[in-house]
Motif scaffolding. Structure first.
Motif, mmCIF file in Angstrom:
data_model
loop_
_atom_site.group_PDB
_atom_site.id
_atom_site.type_symbol
_atom_site.label_atom_id
_atom_site.label_comp_id
_atom_site.label_asym_id
_atom_site.label_seq_id
_atom_site.Cartn_x
_atom_site.Cartn_y
_atom_site.Cartn_z
ATOM 1 N N ILE A 30 70.365 17.334 14.134
ATOM 2 C CA ILE A 30 69.827 16.414 13.130
ATOM 3 C C ILE A 30 68.303 16.484 13.048
ATOM 4 N N PRO A 31 67.555 16.432 14.147
ATOM 5 C CA PRO A 31 66.094 16.556 14.019
ATOM 6 C C PRO A 31 65.667 17.911 13.431
ATOM 7 N N GLN A 32 66.382 18.974 13.779
ATOM 8 C CA GLN A 32 66.047 20.284 13.215
ATOM 9 C C GLN A 32 66.269 20.294 11.710
ATOM 10 N N TYR A 33 67.364 19.712 11.262
ATOM 11 C CA TYR A 33 67.643 19.651 9.830
ATOM 12 C C TYR A 33 66.593 18.813 9.105
ATOM 13 N N LEU A 34 66.208 17.675 9.683
ATOM 14 C CA LEU A 34 65.207 16.823 9.039
ATOM 15 C C LEU A 34 63.862 17.532 8.948
ATOM 16 N N GLU A 35 63.507 18.297 9.981
ATOM 17 C CA GLU A 35 62.256 19.070 9.942
ATOM 18 C C GLU A 35 62.320 20.135 8.851
ATOM 19 N N TYR A 36 63.451 20.810 8.760
ATOM 20 C CA TYR A 36 63.644 21.816 7.714
ATOM 21 C C TYR A 36 63.553 21.175 6.337
ATOM 22 N N HIS A 37 64.164 20.018 6.176
ATOM 23 C CA HIS A 37 64.149 19.330 4.885
ATOM 24 C C HIS A 37 62.727 18.906 4.514
#
Length: 75
Positions: A30-37
């Motif tokens: 989840i944190p990786q996805y939010l950073e990517y977003h």
């Protein structure tokens, strides 16, 4: 065959272990996805504005220590 009692379904301990593994993977994902977003949102409309292109290029050069040296002898 070799077991005297019939086993059906999952044990409670196995179910808890699977849930713990899924929770651990989500904790990472989840944190990786939010950073990517967030990075994707920062780049939205980048090609529409020449100033943004210049700023992005300057940021890329400074982040990766890239330098381009041009001289008249190479033309």
């Amino acid at each position: 065959m070799f077991f005297s009692r019939k086993q059906e379904g999952f044990s409670f301990l196995g179910f808890v272990v699977v849930l713990a593994l899924i929770a651990f993977l989500l904790m990472i994902a989840i944190p990786q996805y939010l950073e990517y977003h967030d990075r994707d949102q920062d780049n939205t409309g980048l090609l529409d504005d020449p100033v943004k292109i210049s700023q992005a290029w300057d940021k890329e050069i400074s982040n990766n220590n890239l330098y381009v040296v041009l001289s008249s002898t190479h033309f």
